[in-house]
Write an enzyme that holds these catalytic residues in place. Sequence first.
Site, PDB file in Angstrom:
ATOM      1  N   ASP A 228       1.734   3.952   2.821  1.00 53.09           N
ATOM      2  CA  ASP A 228       0.718   4.815   2.208  1.00 53.09           C
ATOM      3  C   ASP A 228       1.371   5.980   1.434  1.00 53.09           C
ATOM      4  O   ASP A 228       1.589   5.856   0.242  1.00 53.09           O
ATOM      5  CB  ASP A 228      -0.268   5.324   3.267  1.00 53.09           C
ATOM      6  CG  ASP A 228      -1.636   5.660   2.701  1.00 53.09           C
ATOM      7  OD1 ASP A 228      -1.857   5.451   1.502  1.00 53.09           O
ATOM      8  OD2 ASP A 228      -2.510   6.126   3.477  1.00 53.09           O
ATOM      9  N   ASP A 229       1.653   7.078   2.126  1.00 54.52           N
ATOM     10  CA  ASP A 229       2.261   8.265   1.499  1.00 54.52           C
ATOM     11  C   ASP A 229       3.425   8.723   2.366  1.00 54.52           C
ATOM     12  O   ASP A 229       3.331   9.747   3.066  1.00 54.52           O
ATOM     13  CB  ASP A 229       1.215   9.378   1.380  1.00 54.52           C
ATOM     14  CG  ASP A 229       0.018   8.931   0.568  1.00 54.52           C
ATOM     15  OD1 ASP A 229       0.126   8.847  -0.663  1.00 54.52           O
ATOM     16  OD2 ASP A 229      -1.032   8.629   1.181  1.00 54.52           O
TER      17      ASP A 229
ATOM     18  N   GLU B 118     -11.394   3.398   5.528  1.00 55.14           N
ATOM     19  CA  GLU B 118     -10.369   4.307   6.059  1.00 55.14           C
ATOM     20  C   GLU B 118     -11.112   5.390   6.846  1.00 55.14           C
ATOM     21  O   GLU B 118     -11.078   5.411   8.062  1.00 55.14           O
ATOM     22  CB  GLU B 118      -9.526   4.906   4.920  1.00 55.14           C
ATOM     23  CG  GLU B 118      -8.439   5.863   5.415  1.00 55.14           C
ATOM     24  CD  GLU B 118      -7.684   6.556   4.273  1.00 55.14           C
ATOM     25  OE1 GLU B 118      -8.191   6.600   3.138  1.00 55.14           O
ATOM     26  OE2 GLU B 118      -6.574   7.086   4.547  1.00 55.14           O
TER      27      GLU B 118
ATOM     28  N   HIS C 101      -9.295   0.848  -1.575  1.00 52.33           N
ATOM     29  CA  HIS C 101      -9.340   1.503  -0.271  1.00 52.33           C
ATOM     30  C   HIS C 101     -10.789   1.409   0.231  1.00 52.33           C
ATOM     31  O   HIS C 101     -11.727   1.712  -0.515  1.00 52.33           O
ATOM     32  CB  HIS C 101      -8.993   2.983  -0.389  1.00 52.33           C
ATOM     33  CG  HIS C 101      -7.540   3.284  -0.564  1.00 52.33           C
ATOM     34  ND1 HIS C 101      -6.774   2.716  -1.528  1.00 52.33           N
ATOM     35  CD2 HIS C 101      -6.719   4.121   0.136  1.00 52.33           C
ATOM     36  CE1 HIS C 101      -5.532   3.185  -1.434  1.00 52.33           C
ATOM     37  NE2 HIS C 101      -5.466   4.043  -0.427  1.00 52.33           N
TER      38      HIS C 101
ATOM     39  N   HIS D 283       0.865  -1.187   0.000  1.00 50.75           N
ATOM     40  CA  HIS D 283       0.000   0.000   0.000  1.00 50.75           C
ATOM     41  C   HIS D 283       0.898   1.232   0.000  1.00 50.75           C
ATOM     42  O   HIS D 283       1.275   1.749   1.044  1.00 50.75           O
ATOM     43  CB  HIS D 283      -0.916  -0.036   1.240  1.00 50.75           C
ATOM     44  CG  HIS D 283      -1.927   1.060   1.283  1.00 50.75           C
ATOM     45  ND1 HIS D 283      -3.102   0.958   1.994  1.00 50.75           N
ATOM     46  CD2 HIS D 283      -1.960   2.284   0.715  1.00 50.75           C
ATOM     47  CE1 HIS D 283      -3.804   2.070   1.864  1.00 50.75           C
ATOM     48  NE2 HIS D 283      -3.114   2.898   1.092  1.00 50.75           N
TER      49      HIS D 283
HETATM   50  N1  ADE Z   1      -4.451   8.741  -2.024  1.00 51.96           N
HETATM   51  C1  ADE Z   1      -3.227   8.839  -1.484  1.00 51.96           C
HETATM   52  N2  ADE Z   1      -3.259   8.487  -0.197  1.00 51.96           N
HETATM   53  C2  ADE Z   1      -4.541   8.129   0.084  1.00 51.96           C
HETATM   54  C3  ADE Z   1      -5.207   7.663   1.236  1.00 51.96           C
HETATM   55  N3  ADE Z   1      -4.587   7.479   2.404  1.00 51.96           N
HETATM   56  N4  ADE Z   1      -6.529   7.429   1.154  1.00 51.96           N
HETATM   57  C4  ADE Z   1      -7.172   7.618   0.004  1.00 51.96           C
HETATM   58  N5  ADE Z   1      -6.593   8.046  -1.112  1.00 51.96           N
HETATM   59  C5  ADE Z   1      -5.286   8.301  -1.075  1.00 51.96           C
HETATM   60 ZN    ZN Z   2      -3.690   4.756   0.422  1.00 52.55          ZN
END
Ligand code: ADE
Ligand code: ZN
Length: 343
Positions: free
Chosen positions: A270-271, A192, A189, A9
């Site tokens: 994730d990011d 969340e 996703h 992810h």
């Molecule tokens: N795009 C990038 N990060 C994300 C996240 N955590 N949830 C949904 N879309 C995303």
């Molecule tokens: Zn994500």
Amino acid sequence: MKLPLVELHLHIEGTLEPELLFELAERNAVTLPWASLDELRAQYDFADLQSFLDLYYRALDVVRERIDFADLTRAYLARARTAGVRHAEIFFDPQAHTSRGVPLGTALAGVRDALDRSVDEWGITTKLIVTFLRDRPADEALQILREILADGVAIDGIGLDSAEVGYPPALFTEVFDLARAHGLRLVAHAGEEGPPDYVWQALDLLGVERIDHGIRSLEDEALLDRLVRDRVPLTVCPFSNVRLRVIDTLADHPIVRMLDRGLLACINSDDPAYFGGYIDDNLAALDAEFDLGPDRLALLARNGIEASFLTPAEKAALLDEVETWLTARREPASGPATAIRSS
Ligand code: ADE
Ligand code: ZN
């Protein structure tokens, strides 16, 4: 030896570190709204998913040419290698680029340039998962998927991301049906910020094989029974959950509860450029917070391997390496004390 990790992810766009962002701005003569790295980093204080996405999409303005996409991807792979990542299934958001005039082919070719050399350069196998923005029309996603399929670009799967609440999986059945008909792997996703019902929809209407995040599944016992029974993986992202205020602090993270409930949960970043660290940082922080120890760290690594789209033989080879790592940790006289980062 490092704990061999699989990352499932990871938004490639979310690996854009401030330094590279400034470098690309200069390369492409883009005027930034932030005067310095510190001023940019000061923006990384998010109230929720949407406030993060606003910055995430805006920052991408600097990523324009094929080489930019390749450089972004290479920078992630280099950092992932130091984390012990051996296999990465990478998300790529076509609409984050086409919507600002970057041709799909340019963006995809740049990412593929880096991925195609990843085994040779970094010893990391990869898969590419195209993720569609659920807050844009499903017809647009369908169009892009058709274009990718017609162009014969190598992708391995599709997913669904971006602003969740108000954009249920049910809107995207046609897109997922088309992907399935072409043998692509399916993830989304769900759960969340959105309710457990979105996880049910992702499973039952889209037929996904993994749920990204899925943390709100904990609110629905029947859903938990289903996820455990079918061994549906959840790609959990602890730093993301804290930074996007899905939970208050890392100490509140339910990862141990999830494992104890029998969920096939694994840890991901994730990011990472925006959320304070990469997969190894996430694991080290969880280890410090919950005293996971080698056995549960190995369990998380094994879960990631099992949840991946690798072949059974590839999984078996990585699982063997996890056992070797664990054996060394169980016999501390022959192995270093630090759990994740020792080499
Ligand atoms: N795009 C990038 N990060 C994300 C996240 N955590 N949830 C949904 N879309 C995303
Ligand atoms: Zn994500």
